[in-house]
Design an enzyme around this catalytic site. Sequence first.
Site, mmCIF file in Angstrom:
data_model
loop_
_atom_site.group_PDB
_atom_site.id
_atom_site.type_symbol
_atom_site.label_atom_id
_atom_site.label_comp_id
_atom_site.label_asym_id
_atom_site.label_seq_id
_atom_site.Cartn_x
_atom_site.Cartn_y
_atom_site.Cartn_z
ATOM 1 N N HIS A 44 -6.752 -11.171 7.021
ATOM 2 C CA HIS A 44 -7.368 -10.944 5.718
ATOM 3 C C HIS A 44 -8.680 -11.710 5.530
ATOM 4 O O HIS A 44 -9.065 -12.023 4.400
ATOM 5 C CB HIS A 44 -6.389 -11.311 4.599
ATOM 6 N N ASP A 66 -7.292 -3.279 -1.510
ATOM 7 C CA ASP A 66 -8.048 -4.223 -0.695
ATOM 8 C C ASP A 66 -9.480 -4.254 -1.216
ATOM 9 O O ASP A 66 -10.143 -3.208 -1.302
ATOM 10 C CB ASP A 66 -8.030 -3.804 0.775
ATOM 11 N N TYR A 118 -5.675 -16.189 5.455
ATOM 12 C CA TYR A 118 -4.374 -15.589 5.739
ATOM 13 C C TYR A 118 -4.565 -14.582 6.863
ATOM 14 O O TYR A 118 -5.553 -13.840 6.895
ATOM 15 C CB TYR A 118 -3.817 -14.888 4.497
ATOM 16 N N HIS A 163 -6.701 -8.860 -0.634
ATOM 17 C CA HIS A 163 -5.653 -7.886 -0.940
ATOM 18 C C HIS A 163 -4.934 -8.308 -2.213
ATOM 19 O O HIS A 163 -4.497 -9.450 -2.346
ATOM 20 C CB HIS A 163 -4.675 -7.831 0.241
ATOM 21 N N ASP A 180 -11.556 -10.435 6.117
ATOM 22 C CA ASP A 180 -12.621 -9.505 5.758
ATOM 23 C C ASP A 180 -12.336 -8.754 4.462
ATOM 24 O O ASP A 180 -13.060 -7.834 4.096
ATOM 25 C CB ASP A 180 -12.864 -8.506 6.892
ATOM 26 N N HIS A 181 -11.287 -9.141 3.759
ATOM 27 C CA HIS A 181 -10.999 -8.517 2.469
ATOM 28 C C HIS A 181 -10.011 -9.379 1.682
ATOM 29 O O HIS A 181 -9.367 -10.263 2.236
ATOM 30 C CB HIS A 181 -10.423 -7.105 2.646
ATOM 31 N N HIS A 207 0.829 -1.200 0.000
ATOM 32 C CA HIS A 207 0.000 0.000 0.000
ATOM 33 C C HIS A 207 0.866 1.253 0.000
ATOM 34 O O HIS A 207 0.467 2.292 -0.531
ATOM 35 C CB HIS A 207 -0.921 0.010 1.225
#
Length: 244
Positions: free
Chosen positions: A223, A193, A220, A228, A225-226, A186
């Site tokens: 992660h 994301d 992972y 990447h 909830d999203h 990022h």
Amino acid sequence: MLRRTTRLLVSFVMVMAGAVIGVGTTSGTAQAASCYTWNRTLSQGSSGSDVTQLQIRVAGWVTSGERLSYDGNYGARTAAAVKKFQAAYGLSADGVAGPATFSKIYSLQDADCTPIHFTYAELNKCNSTWSGGAVSATTAKANALKTMWKLEAMRHALGDVPIQISSGFRSHACNDAVGGASGSRHLYGDAADLVGSPTLCRLAQQSRTHGFSEILGPGYTGHNDHTHVAFDPSPFWSAPTCGI
């Protein structure tokens, strides 16, 4: 509605201009796109900044695990990506970028060169300057543009369903505030994301064939909830829940 109508008209003019005067000339085509205009047909063996501009827009049309270089050289991999782009949009898939291919690209981009379904604002919810990251503001913004074109390809491959972005570029301050990793992509502007629908696993699975070299998703750490996605020089995929 007006912007879409204007974009379609511009695309039609580009095709007609290419047919009448030839794409090797600039007269009649210079105003075909407010973002960038190609003025010659490109194929294997071509090189230059116009090839780089093409690569940015087709880098999302690659095979699983492949990454297309933005090197300005029209080689076999660029030709293959152009073929996939052409096939995806119902064009003659010959791997040669000419008036019809450029016309389709023009119809897919806005005046600031971003693809029509994504904006710089979506890729930067941190600040308005793109500064404070691991690279210069200019590089971070350029990386975000490349990411958006990959997402545009993925969006189309998924059936033109909307893709929601919860986080993109972050300065060090923004990254620290959300507990991001110290070496997070990022900070480079090339990460996004993804949330919402399609499912996180579907997004993770699909992103493997659109030029993303870093894919982290459900299963992972941190992660669930999203999903990447990023362009990491050291490829790494991990979304165990999704079979990745």
